[in-house]
Design a protein around this motif. Sequence first.
Motif, mmCIF file in Angstrom:
data_model
loop_
_atom_site.group_PDB
_atom_site.id
_atom_site.type_symbol
_atom_site.label_atom_id
_atom_site.label_comp_id
_atom_site.label_asym_id
_atom_site.label_seq_id
_atom_site.Cartn_x
_atom_site.Cartn_y
_atom_site.Cartn_z
ATOM 1 N N GLU A 111 0.840 -1.200 0.000
ATOM 2 C CA GLU A 111 0.000 0.000 0.000
ATOM 3 C C GLU A 111 0.874 1.249 0.000
ATOM 4 O O GLU A 111 0.566 2.232 -0.671
ATOM 5 N N ARG A 112 1.977 1.197 0.756
ATOM 6 C CA ARG A 112 2.855 2.360 0.823
ATOM 7 C C ARG A 112 3.415 2.682 -0.573
ATOM 8 O O ARG A 112 3.446 3.832 -0.993
ATOM 9 N N LEU A 152 2.015 1.936 -3.410
ATOM 10 C CA LEU A 152 0.919 2.446 -4.246
ATOM 11 C C LEU A 152 0.637 3.917 -3.955
ATOM 12 O O LEU A 152 0.397 4.709 -4.867
ATOM 13 N N VAL A 153 0.655 4.275 -2.666
ATOM 14 C CA VAL A 153 0.419 5.676 -2.310
ATOM 15 C C VAL A 153 1.544 6.532 -2.873
ATOM 16 O O VAL A 153 1.299 7.600 -3.451
ATOM 17 N N GLU A 154 2.772 6.052 -2.718
ATOM 18 C CA GLU A 154 3.932 6.823 -3.170
ATOM 19 C C GLU A 154 3.803 7.208 -4.640
ATOM 20 O O GLU A 154 4.101 8.331 -5.034
ATOM 21 N N LYS A 155 3.354 6.286 -5.454
ATOM 22 C CA LYS A 155 3.312 6.586 -6.886
ATOM 23 C C LYS A 155 1.950 7.140 -7.332
ATOM 24 O O LYS A 155 1.731 7.369 -8.523
ATOM 25 N N SER A 156 1.040 7.354 -6.408
ATOM 26 C CA SER A 156 -0.286 7.876 -6.773
ATOM 27 C C SER A 156 -0.266 9.400 -6.899
ATOM 28 O O SER A 156 0.595 10.063 -6.364
#
Lengths: 284, 284
Positions: A277-278, A280-284
């Motif tokens: 999840e981390r 995914l958030v980083e690249k969102s």
Amino acid sequence: MAGVVKFEQHASEALRIGKGFSLAKVDPDSTPGYTGSKTDGQQLLAELDDNLAELQEKLFAESRFGGTKRILLVLQAMDTAGKGGIVNHVMAPMDPQGVQFKAFKAPTDEEKSYDFLWRIQKEVPAAGMVGIFDRSHYEDVLIHKVHSWATPAEIKRRYVAINEFESRLSDSGTKIVKVMLYISKDEQKARLLARLDNPAKHWKYSRGDIDERAFWDDYMAAYQAAIDETNTAAAPWHVIPANKKWYARIAVQQLVMGAMSELKLEWPKAEFDVDIERALVEKS
Amino acid sequence: MAGVVKFEQHASEALRIGKGFSLAKVDPDSTPGYTGSKTDGQQLLAELDDNLAELQEKLFAESRFGGTKRILLVLQAMDTAGKGGIVNHVMAPMDPQGVQFKAFKAPTDEEKSYDFLWRIQKEVPAAGMVGIFDRSHYEDVLIHKVHSWATPAEIKRRYVAINEFESRLSDSGTKIVKVMLYISKDEQKARLLARLDNPAKHWKYSRGDIDERAFWDDYMAAYQAAIDETNTAAAPWHVIPANKKWYARIAVQQLVMGAMSELKLEWPKAEFDVDIERALVEKS
């Protein structure tokens, strides 16, 4: 919490009603389980706000993942005993999203057309919630008994109905904390006079307050009877001496925190992989 | 209040939406109307709690004597913008008896079977109350627009319906304060990562948060359109830069206090003779 004076004895033990309990023997000026001063008590109240907030958030969080635990605080007292101030202080640190507060006033005509528990049952706390009843179904065995608005047989039926109702709540995950705030008749007089001395408090005063004072002893007898009849293991009563407002506040705070602690609350475990999840958030 | 840094300009002026407003030009790190530091702001927030509590009590007291004034605070924001913390801080000093808090979640099937305002209308504040909407009818012109769950014509119909609804509320004594908390997309990313770093916050995280981030620009466009279409004299919008949580909190506190001040609240005058009542209490 280093220098703060804590309770010597668990508040729930110090205040829980035992066999042969006599309301008349309670000293409304006393501070059971606590030896600290007013300043100590106020400090304790403030220091524990964060703990209370965390416990409440855990309770709420659990319910988002299927938990069914909940708390119901029932507050009963004579006028001016300080219910309002206690509700303010206990609720202040909590997330309003997790609190269901309900003040029960005189019933409407529609409410009166049902059995007395009808309007109460609709207000019980949902999973994860802290329910707070400011007055409650106990009015139906207190003021109704004092003024003979119900027959003795009907009052008796209500005690039984209350015990069944509370037992069912308890069985379905509700931790019930019943509190009577106990002030003396003289203390009430002083507080009524203080209201009259303060124009900002005149709106809280009504002649009816004096009328009910005339029934003080009958009210105490009705409380004694209600406590005797409904002090169950599932929903025990606590009588809190309340002439000292600061004590009543920390006592209720302790009882609510104690009830939450008994629920053994835990933060829900993540159902996801934190690293994924981390990323995914980083690249969102 | 001697040493406390106050707002230089009324928050309602500093934050109210004017003609030609552009959300894109708002700096989410700014602190409009306030030059103090974070520490100053936190001090101001705490110092004003008593004022806020008194105003709220006056509002409630008036309604006990026939007053019909009320407040409705509408809070809208992207996830993690801090609505929850703001509600906690604004409500903490208030008497729970005078607050109607409602968090609007995704509508149930029953709610969906009615027009979008059906479930909203049931939650408007009663006389004397401070109503707080955590999300609101605006979701029906925000997320619905972003995901095309409604046609452009339907969205347009809803803007009109909202304006009529809010105008009616205003005409019947409701002071409406509409707030959008404005954070940057980067700030949201930081806050989502912080949630993932703290096991006590995992329960607040869901994959859906990332999915919605992909529509960030669409959401901003939907907010811009909603603000343009529903920024009325009766129910003006305020956009509060919210990257600094402490600022957003004092800004909302200022707006709520300002709205209450505009209501020109007064303690109800005693309808009894104070001396007569005092004598009656004395001998009761």
